[in-house]
Design a protein around this motif. Structure first.
Motif, short mmCIF file in Angstrom:
data_model
loop_
_atom_site.label_atom_id
_atom_site.label_comp_id
_atom_site.label_asym_id
_atom_site.label_seq_id
_atom_site.Cartn_x
_atom_site.Cartn_y
_atom_site.Cartn_z
N HIS A 203 0.81 -1.22 0.00
CA HIS A 203 0.00 0.00 0.00
C HIS A 203 0.85 1.27 0.00
O HIS A 203 0.29 2.38 0.02
CB HIS A 203 -0.93 0.00 1.22
CG HIS A 203 -1.96 -1.10 1.17
ND1 HIS A 203 -3.13 -0.99 0.46
CD2 HIS A 203 -1.98 -2.33 1.75
CE1 HIS A 203 -3.85 -2.10 0.61
NE2 HIS A 203 -3.16 -2.93 1.39
N ARG A 204 2.18 1.10 0.03
CA ARG A 204 3.10 2.24 0.00
C ARG A 204 2.79 3.22 1.13
O ARG A 204 2.64 4.43 0.91
CB ARG A 204 3.05 2.93 -1.35
CG ARG A 204 3.50 2.04 -2.50
CD ARG A 204 3.48 2.77 -3.82
NE ARG A 204 3.91 1.90 -4.90
CZ ARG A 204 3.98 2.28 -6.17
NH1 ARG A 204 3.65 3.51 -6.53
NH2 ARG A 204 4.38 1.42 -7.11
N ILE A 205 2.66 2.68 2.32
CA ILE A 205 2.39 3.49 3.51
C ILE A 205 3.52 3.25 4.52
O ILE A 205 4.35 2.37 4.35
CB ILE A 205 1.03 3.13 4.13
CG1 ILE A 205 0.94 1.62 4.40
CG2 ILE A 205 -0.11 3.60 3.24
CD1 ILE A 205 -0.37 1.19 5.03
N LYS A 206 3.53 4.05 5.57
CA LYS A 206 4.61 3.99 6.55
C LYS A 206 4.14 3.59 7.94
O LYS A 206 4.96 3.46 8.85
CB LYS A 206 5.31 5.35 6.62
CG LYS A 206 5.96 5.77 5.31
CD LYS A 206 6.64 7.12 5.45
CE LYS A 206 7.29 7.53 4.14
NZ LYS A 206 7.95 8.86 4.25
N VAL A 207 2.84 3.40 8.11
CA VAL A 207 2.33 3.11 9.45
C VAL A 207 1.11 2.20 9.34
O VAL A 207 0.33 2.28 8.38
CB VAL A 207 1.96 4.42 10.18
CG1 VAL A 207 0.85 5.16 9.47
CG2 VAL A 207 1.58 4.16 11.62
N LEU A 208 0.97 1.33 10.33
CA LEU A 208 -0.17 0.43 10.40
C LEU A 208 -0.77 0.49 11.81
O LEU A 208 -0.11 0.11 12.78
CB LEU A 208 0.25 -1.02 10.12
CG LEU A 208 0.61 -1.41 8.70
CD1 LEU A 208 1.21 -2.82 8.70
CD2 LEU A 208 -0.60 -1.35 7.79
N PRO A 209 -2.01 0.95 11.95
CA PRO A 209 -2.67 0.82 13.25
C PRO A 209 -2.90 -0.66 13.57
O PRO A 209 -3.22 -1.45 12.67
CB PRO A 209 -3.99 1.56 13.06
CG PRO A 209 -3.79 2.43 11.86
CD PRO A 209 -2.82 1.70 10.98
N VAL A 210 -2.72 -1.03 14.82
CA VAL A 210 -2.95 -2.40 15.26
C VAL A 210 -4.29 -2.42 15.99
O VAL A 210 -4.47 -1.73 16.99
CB VAL A 210 -1.82 -2.90 16.18
CG1 VAL A 210 -2.04 -4.35 16.56
CG2 VAL A 210 -0.47 -2.72 15.50
N THR A 211 -5.23 -3.21 15.48
CA THR A 211 -6.58 -3.23 16.04
C THR A 211 -7.02 -4.66 16.33
O THR A 211 -6.50 -5.62 15.75
CB THR A 211 -7.58 -2.58 15.07
OG1 THR A 211 -7.57 -3.31 13.83
CG2 THR A 211 -7.21 -1.14 14.80
N ASP A 212 -8.00 -4.76 17.24
CA ASP A 212 -8.59 -6.07 17.52
C ASP A 212 -9.81 -6.27 16.64
O ASP A 212 -10.09 -5.46 15.74
CB ASP A 212 -8.92 -6.21 19.01
CG ASP A 212 -9.92 -5.15 19.49
OD1 ASP A 212 -10.55 -4.48 18.64
OD2 ASP A 212 -10.08 -5.01 20.71
N GLU A 213 -10.57 -7.31 16.92
CA GLU A 213 -11.73 -7.62 16.07
C GLU A 213 -12.84 -6.59 16.18
O GLU A 213 -13.72 -6.50 15.32
CB GLU A 213 -12.28 -9.01 16.42
CG GLU A 213 -12.82 -9.17 17.84
CD GLU A 213 -11.73 -9.45 18.85
OE1 GLU A 213 -12.05 -9.62 20.05
OE2 GLU A 213 -10.54 -9.50 18.45
N ARG A 214 -12.82 -5.75 17.22
CA ARG A 214 -13.83 -4.70 17.38
C ARG A 214 -13.33 -3.34 16.87
O ARG A 214 -13.98 -2.32 17.11
CB ARG A 214 -14.22 -4.57 18.85
CG ARG A 214 -14.89 -5.81 19.44
CD ARG A 214 -15.17 -5.62 20.91
NE ARG A 214 -13.93 -5.37 21.66
CZ ARG A 214 -13.89 -4.96 22.93
NH1 ARG A 214 -15.02 -4.73 23.58
NH2 ARG A 214 -12.73 -4.79 23.53
N ALA A 215 -12.17 -3.33 16.24
CA ALA A 215 -11.56 -2.11 15.70
C ALA A 215 -11.01 -1.20 16.79
O ALA A 215 -10.75 -0.02 16.54
CB ALA A 215 -12.53 -1.34 14.81
N GLN A 216 -10.82 -1.73 18.00
CA GLN A 216 -10.18 -0.96 19.07
C GLN A 216 -8.68 -0.83 18.75
O GLN A 216 -8.03 -1.81 18.39
CB GLN A 216 -10.36 -1.66 20.41
CG GLN A 216 -11.80 -1.69 20.92
CD GLN A 216 -12.16 -0.42 21.67
OE1 GLN A 216 -11.37 0.08 22.45
NE2 GLN A 216 -13.35 0.09 21.43
#
Length: 398
Positions: free
Chosen positions: A265-278
């Motif tokens: 995706h040519r991005i520099k960051v990934l949010p880490v989320t659980d199955e509820r999007a927290q």
């Protein structure tokens, strides 16, 4: 009240009812605990006082204004001990009570100011050592240990417990300074508006002691500056500029999967989320470079970090995103203004901020590119100043 008398009333900021109640209850608890513990330690037949009057003044500072530099632990301990030592010494050397009292107060203030432990109630401690009567005089330098030292320690312990349990950080920590990037350049937020050097110069010219820490004063002024900018600028918010189709990753995903997402995706960051999007954390390119070791197979958890994670968690790591993600994630809300986000990202050296809703679920992400586009759009929409249009109007033929 006549205007000529208004200057007699201090210009204090309004104190919320909840804060007034918290301060009153804190002083009650602190003085009661100090007195009861002191009485229990001395026993009912002791001639020593369990509690001295200056502790009441100390309680006002410790519980009503715990952020004040005059209310910090070194202020109460250093100030009271120095003042009691000065008071006992001067009382022994100077026979005239009035002169001894004046000397004790003056010398105590000079020493407290020099040792950075100025505490107004300590003046009453010095006065008590001189004018406290035979019961105090008979104690000699024992007065420094009991009741002054013991009362100060007990009241300070009560303040530490009560303030932190009721949501007031004590000892007070100065406002967070902008991140130092290891270069000679000042922090981004200080390159416009006033600088720290400007504030220091003004304080030096002011030449008076202020009952507020320098760091807190600078933080208040910068927040006021930001609020002024926000009022004068457009009302663009994170909801207007954020990316909503956010690529996130699960904490159990492998390091290879995280790397593949960043590349694809040519991005520099990934949010880490659980199955509820927290939002649980965030993984950046820097995390992959600094917290993983690389070989021909790609990133993996090295031995040193594997041992550290095992000791801290009580279990072996799995070589997944959870093992390298940053968990102290700073987030913003959709209604947060772009002006505020600019300041937070600039001083913290951040390039992206996750946007979460009121339940803490991931709603989007704001990048530096989003902010640049928003600020340029706001600048383009600003009307041309009247002064700039006047020459053009004057040159227009009738």
């Amino acid at each position: 009240m006549p205007p000529s008398l208004r200057h007699l009333i201090p210009d204090l900021a309004p104190m919320p009812a909840r804060e007034r109640l918290r301060a009153a209850v804190g002083a009650l608890v602190g003085i009661l605990a100090t007195g009861l513990i002191g009485r229990a330690a001395l026993g009912p037949s002791s001639a020593l006082p369990a509690l001295i009057a200056p502790m009441g003044a100390s309680a006002v500072l410790l519980f009503a204004v715990p952020a004040s530099p005059l209310a910090q632990p070194w202020s109460i301990l250093g100030g009271n001990l120095i003042a009691s030592l000065v008071g006992v010494t001067v009382g022994r050397l100077v026979p005239d009570p009035a002169l001894a009292a004046a000397l004790a107060i003056g010398v105590a203030i000079a020493l407290m100011a020099a040792l950075r432990c100025l505490h107004p109630p300590s003046g009453a401690v010095a006065l008590t050592a001189v004018l406290g009567g035979s019961a105090i005089h008979d104690l000699g330098y024992g007065f420094v240990v009991w009741p002054v030292g013991a009362n100060s320690v007990l009241l300070l312990a009560a303040a530490l417990l009560f303030n932190n349990l009721t949501g007031r950080t004590y000892p007070h920590r100065p406002a967070q300074v902008p991140r130092d990037h290891g270069t000679a350049d000042p922090a981004p937020s200080t390159r416009t508006g006033f600088s720290s050097a400007d504030l220091d110069a003004v304080l030096a010219e002011y030449g008076q002691v202020l009952d507020i820490g320098r760091g807190d004063l600078e933080a208040i002024l910068r927040r006021a500056e930001l609020r002024s900018y926000r009022r004068r600028s457009g009302g663009t918010t994170c909801a207007d500029v954020m990316s909503r189709d956010v690529v996130a990753v699960a904490p159990g995903a492998s390091l290879h999967e995280a790397l593949d997402l960043l590349r694809r995706h040519r991005i520099k960051v990934l949010p880490v989320t659980d199955e509820r999007a927290q939002v649980l954390g965030i993984v950046t390119q820097t995390d992959l470079l600094d917290k993983a070791v690389w070989d021909r197979g790609g990133p993996r958890i090295g031995l040193a970090r594997r041992l550290a994670l095992t000791l801290s968690r009580g279990r072996a790591p799995y070589g997944c995103v959870e093992d390298i993600m940053t968990t102290a994630v700073e987030t913003v809300r959709p209604e947060t203004t772009v002006a505020e986000v600019v300041l937070r990202m600039a001083d913290a050296g951040l390039h992206h901020l996750p946007v979460v809703d009121r339940w803490g679920n991931l709603a989007g992400i704001v990048s530096q590119s989003d902010l640049v586009a928003a600020l340029l759009a706001e600048a383009a929409e600003e009307p041309e100043p009247e002064q700039a249009r006047l020459p053009a109007l004057a040159a227009t033929p009738a």
